[in-house]
Scaffold this active site. Structure first.
Site, PDB file in Angstrom:
ATOM      1  CD  GLU A 196      -3.299  -0.996   2.016  1.00  0.00           C
ATOM      2  OE1 GLU A 196      -3.033  -0.253   2.971  1.00  0.00           O
ATOM      3  OE2 GLU A 196      -3.971  -1.801   2.263  1.00  0.00           O
ATOM      4  CG  HIS A 213      -9.072   6.398   2.452  1.00  0.00           C
ATOM      5  ND1 HIS A 213      -9.607   6.432   0.558  1.00  0.00           N
ATOM      6  CD2 HIS A 213      -8.764   5.336   2.896  1.00  0.00           C
ATOM      7  CE1 HIS A 213      -8.327   5.242   0.680  1.00  0.00           C
ATOM      8  NE2 HIS A 213      -8.520   4.486   1.936  1.00  0.00           N
ATOM      9  NE  ARG A 248      -4.049   6.019   2.805  1.00  0.00           N
ATOM     10  CZ  ARG A 248      -5.011   4.554   4.064  1.00  0.00           C
ATOM     11  NH1 ARG A 248      -5.391   4.662   5.255  1.00  0.00           N
ATOM     12  NH2 ARG A 248      -4.906   3.348   3.561  1.00  0.00           N
ATOM     13  CG  HIS A 287      -9.501   6.660   6.526  1.00  0.00           C
ATOM     14  ND1 HIS A 287     -10.649   5.574   6.200  1.00  0.00           N
ATOM     15  CD2 HIS A 287      -8.231   5.491   6.709  1.00  0.00           C
ATOM     16  CE1 HIS A 287     -10.433   4.616   6.320  1.00  0.00           C
ATOM     17  NE2 HIS A 287      -8.942   4.680   5.992  1.00  0.00           N
ATOM     18  NE  ARG A 317      -4.835   5.427   9.926  1.00  0.00           N
ATOM     19  CZ  ARG A 317      -5.046   4.408   9.464  1.00  0.00           C
ATOM     20  NH1 ARG A 317      -4.811   3.302   8.820  1.00  0.00           N
ATOM     21  NH2 ARG A 317      -5.998   4.552   8.252  1.00  0.00           N
TER      22      ARG A 317
HETATM   23  P1  FAD Z   1     -13.606   1.025  16.413  1.00  0.00           P
HETATM   24  O1  FAD Z   1     -13.534  -0.144  16.267  1.00  0.00           O
HETATM   25  O2  FAD Z   1     -14.507   2.277  15.659  1.00  0.00           O
HETATM   26  O3  FAD Z   1     -14.556   0.668  18.076  1.00  0.00           O
HETATM   27  C1  FAD Z   1     -15.260   1.897  18.866  1.00  0.00           C
HETATM   28  C2  FAD Z   1     -15.947   1.147  20.514  1.00  0.00           C
HETATM   29  O4  FAD Z   1     -16.491   1.512  20.772  1.00  0.00           O
HETATM   30  C3  FAD Z   1     -17.358   0.240  19.402  1.00  0.00           C
HETATM   31  O5  FAD Z   1     -17.733  -1.181  20.084  1.00  0.00           O
HETATM   32  C4  FAD Z   1     -18.292   1.428  19.906  1.00  0.00           C
HETATM   33  O6  FAD Z   1     -19.786   0.683  20.154  1.00  0.00           O
HETATM   34  C5  FAD Z   1     -17.889   1.659  21.255  1.00  0.00           C
HETATM   35  N1  FAD Z   1     -18.196   2.666  21.397  1.00  0.00           N
HETATM   36  C6  FAD Z   1     -18.215   4.314  21.335  1.00  0.00           C
HETATM   37  N2  FAD Z   1     -18.255   5.525  22.063  1.00  0.00           N
HETATM   38  C7  FAD Z   1     -18.529   4.920  22.756  1.00  0.00           C
HETATM   39  C8  FAD Z   1     -19.550   5.593  23.981  1.00  0.00           C
HETATM   40  N3  FAD Z   1     -19.750   6.226  24.675  1.00  0.00           N
HETATM   41  N4  FAD Z   1     -20.404   4.138  24.532  1.00  0.00           N
HETATM   42  C9  FAD Z   1     -19.739   3.072  24.965  1.00  0.00           C
HETATM   43  N5  FAD Z   1     -19.314   2.230  23.489  1.00  0.00           N
HETATM   44  C10 FAD Z   1     -18.400   2.854  22.646  1.00  0.00           C
HETATM   45  N6  FAD Z   1      -7.288   0.326   9.310  1.00  0.00           N
HETATM   46  C11 FAD Z   1      -6.206  -1.037   9.217  1.00  0.00           C
HETATM   47  O7  FAD Z   1      -5.143  -0.556  10.308  1.00  0.00           O
HETATM   48  N7  FAD Z   1      -6.259  -1.093   8.120  1.00  0.00           N
HETATM   49  C12 FAD Z   1      -7.299  -1.264   7.410  1.00  0.00           C
HETATM   50  O8  FAD Z   1      -7.752  -2.177   6.032  1.00  0.00           O
HETATM   51  C13 FAD Z   1      -8.376  -0.375   7.445  1.00  0.00           C
HETATM   52  N8  FAD Z   1      -9.720  -0.134   6.616  1.00  0.00           N
HETATM   53  C14 FAD Z   1     -10.091   0.751   7.428  1.00  0.00           C
HETATM   54  C15 FAD Z   1     -11.392   0.929   6.526  1.00  0.00           C
HETATM   55  C16 FAD Z   1     -12.635   1.705   6.839  1.00  0.00           C
HETATM   56  C17 FAD Z   1     -14.145   2.075   5.630  1.00  0.00           C
HETATM   57  C18 FAD Z   1     -12.493   2.477   7.674  1.00  0.00           C
HETATM   58  C19 FAD Z   1     -13.451   3.573   8.527  1.00  0.00           C
HETATM   59  C20 FAD Z   1     -11.294   2.393   8.487  1.00  0.00           C
HETATM   60  C21 FAD Z   1     -10.688   1.417   8.785  1.00  0.00           C
HETATM   61  N9  FAD Z   1      -8.762   1.535   9.419  1.00  0.00           N
HETATM   62  C22 FAD Z   1      -7.974   0.733   9.047  1.00  0.00           C
HETATM   63  C23 FAD Z   1      -9.174   2.420  10.330  1.00  0.00           C
HETATM   64  C24 FAD Z   1      -9.069   1.063  11.094  1.00  0.00           C
HETATM   65  O9  FAD Z   1      -9.897   0.549  11.061  1.00  0.00           O
HETATM   66  C25 FAD Z   1      -9.215   1.850  12.729  1.00  0.00           C
HETATM   67  O10 FAD Z   1      -8.507   2.912  12.532  1.00  0.00           O
HETATM   68  C26 FAD Z   1      -9.636   0.879  13.651  1.00  0.00           C
HETATM   69  O11 FAD Z   1     -10.052  -0.157  14.022  1.00  0.00           O
HETATM   70  C27 FAD Z   1     -10.366   1.228  15.152  1.00  0.00           C
HETATM   71  O12 FAD Z   1     -10.507   0.482  15.774  1.00  0.00           O
HETATM   72  P2  FAD Z   1     -11.120   1.099  17.878  1.00  0.00           P
HETATM   73  O13 FAD Z   1     -10.861   0.037  18.382  1.00  0.00           O
HETATM   74  O14 FAD Z   1     -10.224   2.064  18.047  1.00  0.00           O
HETATM   75  O15 FAD Z   1     -12.448   1.551  17.535  1.00  0.00           O
HETATM   76  C1  SIN Z   2      -8.296   0.615   2.578  1.00  0.00           C
HETATM   77  O1  SIN Z   2      -8.139  -0.106   2.703  1.00  0.00           O
HETATM   78  O2  SIN Z   2      -7.552   2.346   2.154  1.00  0.00           O
HETATM   79  C2  SIN Z   2      -7.806   1.867   4.192  1.00  0.00           C
HETATM   80  C3  SIN Z   2      -6.302   0.922   5.100  1.00  0.00           C
HETATM   81  C4  SIN Z   2      -6.230   1.719   6.394  1.00  0.00           C
HETATM   82  O3  SIN Z   2      -6.872   3.065   6.896  1.00  0.00           O
HETATM   83  O4  SIN Z   2      -4.790   1.602   6.897  1.00  0.00           O
END
Ligand code: FAD
Ligand code: SIN
Length: 528
Positions: A126, A242, A288, A349, A384
């Site tokens: 990537e 993104h 990006r 993003h 990032r």
């Molecule tokens: P999340 O997975 O968003 O989880 C947040 C949690 O907090 C949820 O359970 C929610 O219910 C809970 N929550 C929120 N507020 C509250 C509240 N007030 N009270 C109780 N619970 C709450 N990153 C990569 O490394 N590779 C990828 O391929 C990639 N692709 C992506 C594609 C998309 C479409 C997106 C949007 C992001 C992508 N990212 C990718 C980024 C990555 O997915 C996220 O940064 C990462 O998954 C965040 O994980 P997290 O556990 O911090 O939060």
């Molecule tokens: C993507 O698949 O382009 C998202 C990957 C990332 O946010 O790290």
């Protein structure tokens, strides 16, 4: 505006439960924290919707880690530092890169299945990675594989309890100690969860922007409540946009993974001309922020509403097999990847900033730890590197969980009372305010910023805060929009202060990086 809690309450009058360790969020970061902590204590994990709802399950491209034989953690470290544009915390990056491969192996040990050819894991390249080191699952469904594997492990662990549909409204604290959380059930009723330690893993804040790839839960609740509680937030001005999200009237801003460009997809303008080579030597695989700004510039110059992703040449090379989720969505909206150009625009993003932590997830409040997208470990700096976020959740989630379990201490029941002067909601249309806020932040604090735009946004947000934060709301949506208002104000404040351009933060009036003045973090903290 001074604000400690979003609601009025008297702790002694609320139903209360004691837990060893409380984890807020069931994404990759929260579940990794819970699994690591469960070796030492009992854990309650809460999430405001269904457990799978969040950015983790939506992740596509994959997880970056120095797993391939020709790779090394030092190369991964150096790529991460380069992407961070001078602002990464080197020690945090070293932790990520060193522990990354082991964390992915552990996930495989929990049953996660990554794509293989001839029995060997396949790696994708990537943007801004010097080599192919991104593992993926079922093509473009990496996130759901990660989420399901972790949820399965949690379900198998009798020391972890998952409480869906439980919204954290605020952190309970006395002085600079976090004592637990004030939570609301689906019906809006409040209760107190007192905990030996709290791990905040509430994810991102993309919903603050009108155009975003983020899940509906990404309303920045965690950083907003941590700020109210007196914790420091850092790097809020750095939001990653993104470049390639589907842009069709009425369709969600569905992400078209960067991996599509990694496999040879090219970007064209409305006249069908490929333009990225004019903007950067790495063309479509430039960082990006550069691709996003190039798109904005080209869309403006061609007086059109979007640009196009061209994957037509990839269909003979198995696009449908490599990206089944994206292909299915395109078909749903009447697009044939082998024949049609895909209309795209950039969208918010990822938040590089969040609750400031040390290498073990400790925040400025005793008993409060943070990890994942809600945290700012310093690992991403100003930008990032693709696919480093799931990895950060695995590595720093486990670290925060382990440390929180070791340092937890349940204090005696405090006599907490919140007595804000709240007015009843009256005729207050929260969705109308939310739409205006998201539009404003997108226009004024988005991909191209300037002092004038940011000042205008900051003033308008202050004005809205003056009445909207005084209304007592008793439901999830009301609290979410109040959190968004608080965080949007802090983003504008930080972006206004940084009079330079770096990583995801681009100022039209200060278009260059200024290392002499700005090789430092902007940290915001509520004045008591
Ligand atoms: P999340 O997975 O968003 O989880 C947040 C949690 O907090 C949820 O359970 C929610 O219910 C809970 N929550 C929120 N507020 C509250 C509240 N007030 N009270 C109780 N619970 C709450 N990153 C990569 O490394 N590779 C990828 O391929 C990639 N692709 C992506 C594609 C998309 C479409 C997106 C949007 C992001 C992508 N990212 C990718 C980024 C990555 O997915 C996220 O940064 C990462 O998954 C965040 O994980 P997290 O556990 O911090 O939060
Ligand atoms: C993507 O698949 O382009 C998202 C990957 C990332 O946010 O790290």
């Amino acid at each position: 505006m001074k604000i400690d809690y979003l609601v009025n309450f008297r702790l002694s009058a609320l139903p209360e439960e004691k837990v060893d360790l409380l984890v807020l969020g069931s994404g990759v970061a929260g579940l990794s924290a819970a699994l690591a902590a469960a070796a030492r204590c009992r854990v309650a994990v809460i999430c405001k919707g269904d457990p799978e709802e969040g950015n983790t399950a939506d992740a596509q491209g994959g997880i970056a880690a120095a797993l391939p034989a020709d790779d090394s953690w030092r190369d991964h470290r150096d790529d991460t530092l380069a992407a961070g544009d001078g602002l990464c915390d080197r020690a945090a990056v070293e932790v990520l890169a060193r522990e990354g491969a082991g964390a992915v192996q552990k996930l495989i040990g929990l049953g996660a299945e990554f794509d293989r050819r001839g029995g060997r894991i396949v790696f994708t390249r990537e943007a801004a990675h010097r080599r192919a080191r991104v593992v993926h699952a079922r093509g473009d469904a990496t996130g759901i594989e990660v989420e399901k594997s972790l949820l399965r492990a949690v379900a198998d662990n009798s020391r972890i309890r998952l409480l869906p549909g439980t919204m954290t409204v605020d952190l309970l604290r006395r002085g600079d100690c976090c004592l637990g959380a004030l939570v609301a059930e689906r019906d809006g009723s409040l209760r107190a969860l007192r905990a030996g330690a709290v791990v905040l893993a509430t994810g991102g804040l993309g919903q603050i922007y009108r155009e975003t790839t983020n899940s509906g839960v990404a309303t920045g609740d965690g950083p907003a409540m941590a700020w109210r509680a007196g914790a420091a937030l850092a790097d809020l001005e750095f939001v990653q946009f993104h470049p390639t999200t589907l842009y069709l009237a009425g369709a969600p801003r569905f992400l078209i993974s960067e991996a599509v460009r990694g496999e040879g997809g090219v970007i064209r303008d409305a006249a069908g001309r490929r333009f990225m080579p004019d903007y950067h030597k790495d063309a479509e695989l430039a960082p990006r922020d550069i691709v996003s700004r190039a798109l904005v510039d080209r869309i403006r110059r061609t007086n059109s509403s979007c640009a196009y992703l061209d994957v037509r040449s990839l269909t003979s090379r198995g696009f449908q097999r490599r990206f089944p989720k994206i292909n299915a969505l395109l078909r749903q909206y009447g697009l044939d990847a082998g024949r049609d150009l895909v209309p795209i625009r950039p969208a918010a993003h990822y938040a590089m900033g969040g609750v400031k932590t040390d290498l073990w997830g400790r925040t400025g409040l005793k008993g409060l730890f943070a990890c994942g997208e809600a945290a700012c470990t310093g690992v991403h700096g100003a930008n990032r590197l693709a696919s480093n976020s799931l990895l950060e959740g695995l590595v720093f989630g486990a670290r925060a969980g382990r440390r929180a379990a070791a340092e937890r201490r349940l204090s005696s029941r405090p006599a907490l009372v919140s007595r804000r002067r709240l007015s009843p909601p009256g005729r207050f249309d929260i969705e109308d305010l939310c739409r205006s806020l998201r539009s404003l932040v997108w226009m004024k604090a988005g991909i191209e910023r300037s002092g004038d735009r940011l000042k205008e946004a900051r003033e308008r947000i202050r004005f809205w805060q003056n009445y909207a934060l005084r209304f007592e709301t008793a439901d999830r949506r009301g609290w979410e929009v109040q959190n968004m208002l608080i965080l949007a104000g802090l983003i504008c404040r930080s972006a206004l202060a940084r009079t330079e351009s770096r990583g995801g933060h681009y100022r039209l009036d200060h278009p260059h990086r200024d290392d002499r003045r700005w090789l430092r973090q902007i940290v915001v903290k509520k004045t008591r």
